[in-house]
Design an enzyme around this catalytic site. Structure first.
Site, PDB file in Angstrom:
ATOM      1  N   LYS A  18       0.827  -1.210   0.000  1.00 40.82           N
ATOM      2  CA  LYS A  18       0.000   0.000   0.000  1.00 40.82           C
ATOM      3  C   LYS A  18       0.867   1.269   0.000  1.00 40.82           C
ATOM      4  O   LYS A  18       0.697   2.139  -0.850  1.00 40.82           O
ATOM      5  CB  LYS A  18      -0.937   0.013   1.223  1.00 40.82           C
ATOM      6  CG  LYS A  18      -1.882  -1.181   1.284  1.00 40.82           C
ATOM      7  CD  LYS A  18      -2.826  -1.102   2.481  1.00 40.82           C
ATOM      8  CE  LYS A  18      -2.147  -1.269   3.834  1.00 40.82           C
ATOM      9  NZ  LYS A  18      -1.564  -2.598   4.077  1.00 40.82           N
ATOM     10  N   ARG A  94     -10.408  -0.013   8.699  1.00 40.29           N
ATOM     11  CA  ARG A  94      -9.847  -1.312   9.014  1.00 40.29           C
ATOM     12  C   ARG A  94     -10.795  -2.161   9.856  1.00 40.29           C
ATOM     13  O   ARG A  94     -10.407  -3.246  10.311  1.00 40.29           O
ATOM     14  CB  ARG A  94      -8.583  -1.087   9.824  1.00 40.29           C
ATOM     15  CG  ARG A  94      -7.347  -1.490   9.087  1.00 40.29           C
ATOM     16  CD  ARG A  94      -6.204  -1.360  10.061  1.00 40.29           C
ATOM     17  NE  ARG A  94      -5.060  -2.005   9.557  1.00 40.29           N
ATOM     18  CZ  ARG A  94      -4.023  -1.352   9.021  1.00 40.29           C
ATOM     19  NH1 ARG A  94      -4.043  -0.062   8.895  1.00 40.29           N
ATOM     20  NH2 ARG A  94      -2.989  -2.033   8.617  1.00 40.29           N
ATOM     21  N   ARG A 129      11.591  -5.348   5.480  1.00 35.80           N
ATOM     22  CA  ARG A 129      11.294  -3.917   5.287  1.00 35.80           C
ATOM     23  C   ARG A 129      12.191  -3.041   6.169  1.00 35.80           C
ATOM     24  O   ARG A 129      12.455  -3.356   7.319  1.00 35.80           O
ATOM     25  CB  ARG A 129       9.834  -3.632   5.628  1.00 35.80           C
ATOM     26  CG  ARG A 129       9.549  -2.130   5.699  1.00 35.80           C
ATOM     27  CD  ARG A 129       8.107  -1.766   5.693  1.00 35.80           C
ATOM     28  NE  ARG A 129       7.314  -2.592   6.584  1.00 35.80           N
ATOM     29  CZ  ARG A 129       6.004  -2.689   6.501  1.00 35.80           C
ATOM     30  NH1 ARG A 129       5.354  -2.017   5.572  1.00 35.80           N
ATOM     31  NH2 ARG A 129       5.344  -3.454   7.340  1.00 35.80           N
ATOM     32  N   ARG A 158      10.602  -1.425  11.759  1.00 32.30           N
ATOM     33  CA  ARG A 158       9.404  -1.193  12.580  1.00 32.30           C
ATOM     34  C   ARG A 158       9.295  -2.262  13.663  1.00 32.30           C
ATOM     35  O   ARG A 158       9.536  -3.433  13.402  1.00 32.30           O
ATOM     36  CB  ARG A 158       8.147  -1.240  11.694  1.00 32.30           C
ATOM     37  CG  ARG A 158       7.759   0.137  11.167  1.00 32.30           C
ATOM     38  CD  ARG A 158       6.727   0.079  10.088  1.00 32.30           C
ATOM     39  NE  ARG A 158       5.523  -0.679  10.408  1.00 32.30           N
ATOM     40  CZ  ARG A 158       4.461  -0.722   9.614  1.00 32.30           C
ATOM     41  NH1 ARG A 158       4.448  -0.033   8.472  1.00 32.30           N
ATOM     42  NH2 ARG A 158       3.401  -1.425   9.943  1.00 32.30           N
ATOM     43  N   ARG A 169      -0.822  -9.896  12.830  1.00 31.69           N
ATOM     44  CA  ARG A 169      -1.426  -8.803  12.037  1.00 31.69           C
ATOM     45  C   ARG A 169      -2.219  -9.357  10.852  1.00 31.69           C
ATOM     46  O   ARG A 169      -3.291  -8.855  10.514  1.00 31.69           O
ATOM     47  CB  ARG A 169      -0.348  -7.833  11.545  1.00 31.69           C
ATOM     48  CG  ARG A 169       0.177  -6.915  12.627  1.00 31.69           C
ATOM     49  CD  ARG A 169       1.535  -6.329  12.288  1.00 31.69           C
ATOM     50  NE  ARG A 169       1.527  -5.498  11.101  1.00 31.69           N
ATOM     51  CZ  ARG A 169       2.610  -5.188  10.405  1.00 31.69           C
ATOM     52  NH1 ARG A 169       3.795  -5.642  10.758  1.00 31.69           N
ATOM     53  NH2 ARG A 169       2.522  -4.412   9.335  1.00 31.69           N
TER      54      ARG A 169
HETATM   55  P1  AP5 Z   1       4.759  -1.489   2.021  1.00 34.72           P
HETATM   56  O1  AP5 Z   1       4.505  -0.655   0.826  1.00 34.72           O
HETATM   57  O2  AP5 Z   1       5.417  -0.872   3.205  1.00 34.72           O
HETATM   58  O3  AP5 Z   1       3.422  -2.262   2.438  1.00 34.72           O
HETATM   59  P2  AP5 Z   1       2.116  -1.764   3.198  1.00 34.72           P
HETATM   60  O4  AP5 Z   1       0.957  -2.461   2.592  1.00 34.72           O
HETATM   61  O5  AP5 Z   1       2.091  -0.281   3.256  1.00 34.72           O
HETATM   62  O6  AP5 Z   1       2.398  -2.424   4.601  1.00 34.72           O
HETATM   63  P3  AP5 Z   1       2.177  -1.963   6.108  1.00 34.72           P
HETATM   64  O7  AP5 Z   1       2.812  -3.039   6.946  1.00 34.72           O
HETATM   65  O8  AP5 Z   1       2.624  -0.569   6.327  1.00 34.72           O
HETATM   66  O9  AP5 Z   1       0.684  -2.073   6.276  1.00 34.72           O
HETATM   67  P4  AP5 Z   1      -0.052  -2.298   7.578  1.00 34.72           P
HETATM   68  O10 AP5 Z   1      -1.410  -2.244   7.079  1.00 34.72           O
HETATM   69  O11 AP5 Z   1       0.278  -3.488   8.353  1.00 34.72           O
HETATM   70  O12 AP5 Z   1       0.523  -1.133   8.504  1.00 34.72           O
HETATM   71  P5  AP5 Z   1       0.018   0.347   8.833  1.00 34.72           P
HETATM   72  O13 AP5 Z   1       1.185   1.214   8.837  1.00 34.72           O
HETATM   73  O14 AP5 Z   1      -1.154   0.700   8.018  1.00 34.72           O
HETATM   74  O15 AP5 Z   1       5.652  -2.734   1.517  1.00 34.72           O
HETATM   75  C1  AP5 Z   1       6.083  -3.717   2.432  1.00 34.72           C
HETATM   76  C2  AP5 Z   1       7.513  -4.195   2.025  1.00 34.72           C
HETATM   77  O16 AP5 Z   1       7.438  -4.873   0.763  1.00 34.72           O
HETATM   78  C3  AP5 Z   1       8.510  -3.054   1.836  1.00 34.72           C
HETATM   79  O17 AP5 Z   1       9.764  -3.461   2.294  1.00 34.72           O
HETATM   80  C4  AP5 Z   1       8.510  -2.822   0.326  1.00 34.72           C
HETATM   81  O18 AP5 Z   1       9.726  -2.318  -0.106  1.00 34.72           O
HETATM   82  C5  AP5 Z   1       8.236  -4.215  -0.226  1.00 34.72           C
HETATM   83  N1  AP5 Z   1       7.437  -4.191  -1.465  1.00 34.72           N
HETATM   84  C6  AP5 Z   1       6.385  -3.372  -1.747  1.00 34.72           C
HETATM   85  N2  AP5 Z   1       5.867  -3.645  -2.972  1.00 34.72           N
HETATM   86  C7  AP5 Z   1       6.607  -4.671  -3.472  1.00 34.72           C
HETATM   87  C8  AP5 Z   1       6.569  -5.410  -4.696  1.00 34.72           C
HETATM   88  N3  AP5 Z   1       5.656  -5.149  -5.659  1.00 34.72           N
HETATM   89  N4  AP5 Z   1       7.477  -6.404  -4.866  1.00 34.72           N
HETATM   90  C9  AP5 Z   1       8.390  -6.673  -3.899  1.00 34.72           C
HETATM   91  N5  AP5 Z   1       8.490  -6.030  -2.726  1.00 34.72           N
HETATM   92  C10 AP5 Z   1       7.606  -5.025  -2.503  1.00 34.72           C
HETATM   93  O19 AP5 Z   1      -0.510   0.131  10.322  1.00 34.72           O
HETATM   94  C11 AP5 Z   1       0.363  -0.157  11.383  1.00 34.72           C
HETATM   95  C12 AP5 Z   1      -0.386  -0.293  12.694  1.00 34.72           C
HETATM   96  O20 AP5 Z   1      -1.060   0.931  12.995  1.00 34.72           O
HETATM   97  C13 AP5 Z   1      -1.507  -1.341  12.722  1.00 34.72           C
HETATM   98  O21 AP5 Z   1      -1.020  -2.628  13.015  1.00 34.72           O
HETATM   99  C14 AP5 Z   1      -2.384  -0.792  13.851  1.00 34.72           C
HETATM  100  O22 AP5 Z   1      -1.831  -1.053  15.103  1.00 34.72           O
HETATM  101  C15 AP5 Z   1      -2.321   0.697  13.593  1.00 34.72           C
HETATM  102  N6  AP5 Z   1      -3.388   1.138  12.670  1.00 34.72           N
HETATM  103  C16 AP5 Z   1      -3.219   1.664  11.433  1.00 34.72           C
HETATM  104  N7  AP5 Z   1      -4.395   1.965  10.872  1.00 34.72           N
HETATM  105  C17 AP5 Z   1      -5.353   1.638  11.779  1.00 34.72           C
HETATM  106  C18 AP5 Z   1      -6.775   1.706  11.785  1.00 34.72           C
HETATM  107  N8  AP5 Z   1      -7.462   2.169  10.739  1.00 34.72           N
HETATM  108  N9  AP5 Z   1      -7.427   1.263  12.893  1.00 34.72           N
HETATM  109  C19 AP5 Z   1      -6.756   0.791  13.947  1.00 34.72           C
HETATM  110  N10 AP5 Z   1      -5.419   0.698  14.004  1.00 34.72           N
HETATM  111  C20 AP5 Z   1      -4.708   1.125  12.936  1.00 34.72           C
END
Ligand code: AP5
Length: 222
Positions: A18, A94, A129, A158, A169
């Protein structure tokens, strides 16, 4: 506010790409990228009231309570830049309560994109990552190594990216995904996220360009 501004929600499991795609989308379409995770991480690192409440949930890989996240995201969505340029919402909603909350506020996206990636790949992506705390850029030790030694030296991991926490997760994501996608069934587009980031972006780009054209036509005087 401009009526033709794009409104996009991007969803998918942890590490489905994402954040990586949002960087490309925001650049191309000029949308305001609103990442719930990034907003929360910023609150945690500046030690705000929201950050203090969110910290333990986040580092455990659990969802932060709705009431902490929702007002923060709605406030960001309501700012002038998002209304004018359009927005790209990442990591929200979410839970079905969060999705219902947006509906109630009449905040409706044009498209709901879901990045689809198999579990074993997701675990690998999380564990490899790395983040650049200075630019916010996302790297991966194998897939996207940093450009210079200087960047490499400052990269951070992270706290929720351990194998064990990623598995939990993923479970939480699965429990919620279906309830949310039912809200957006009519505008949902599933994309194969297990391709190179360029290939994934190409598909997203063509979908968004199409919506943009349709909106521009609707704006034309008859
Ligand atoms: P990346 O682009 O970082 O993936 P992402 O989908 O953004 O992953 P996140 O882990 O950030 O998502 P998440 O939903 O768990 O975390 P969030 O920050 O929202 O890519 C991942 C890796 O793969 C990178 O190393 C990248 O380089 C590589 N990559 C990317 N594309 C690729 C490709 N095509 N091929 C190969 N490699 C690739 O949330 C974190 C925490 O915040 C949650 O756990 C929760 O505690 C809290 N939180 C956030 N939002 C809410 C909500 N709405 N409600 C409640 N709690 C929340």
């Amino acid at each position: 506010s401009t009526k033709e501004a794009l409104k996009v929600i991007i969803s998918g499991a942890p590490a489905s790409g994402k954040g990586t795609q949002c960087e490309l989308i925001a650049q191309k379409f000029g949308l305001v990228h609103i990442s719930a995770g990034d907003l929360l991480r910023a609150e945690v690192s500046s030690g705000t009231e929201i950050g203090i409440k969110a910290k333990e949930f986040m580092s455990a890989g659990r969802l932060v309570p709705d009431e902490v996240v929702t007002s923060m995201v709605i406030a960001r969505l309501s700012r002038e830049d998002a209304k004018e340029k359009g927005w790209l919402l990442d990591g929200y909603p979410r839970s079905s309560a969060q999705a219902q909350g947006l509906e109630k506020m009449k905040i409706k996206p044009d498209i709901y994109i879901v990045l689809d990636v198999p579990d074993e790949i997701l675990i690998n992506r999380c564990v490899g990552r790395r983040l650049d705390p200075m630019t916010g850029k996302i790297y991966h030790v194998k897939n996207f190594p940093p450009e210079t030694e200087e960047i490499k030296a400052r990269l951070v991991t992270r706290p929720d990216d351990t194998k064990e926490k990623v598995k939990s997760r993923l479970e939480i994501h699965k429990q919620n995904a279906e309830a949310i996608s039912s809200t957006y069934a009519s505008i949902m587009k599933k994309i194969d996220g297990n391709c190179s980031k360029e290939v994934v972006f190409k598909e997203i780009n063509s979908m968004l360009s199409q919506i943009q054209n349709t909106k521009a036509k609707e704006m034309e005087p008859v």
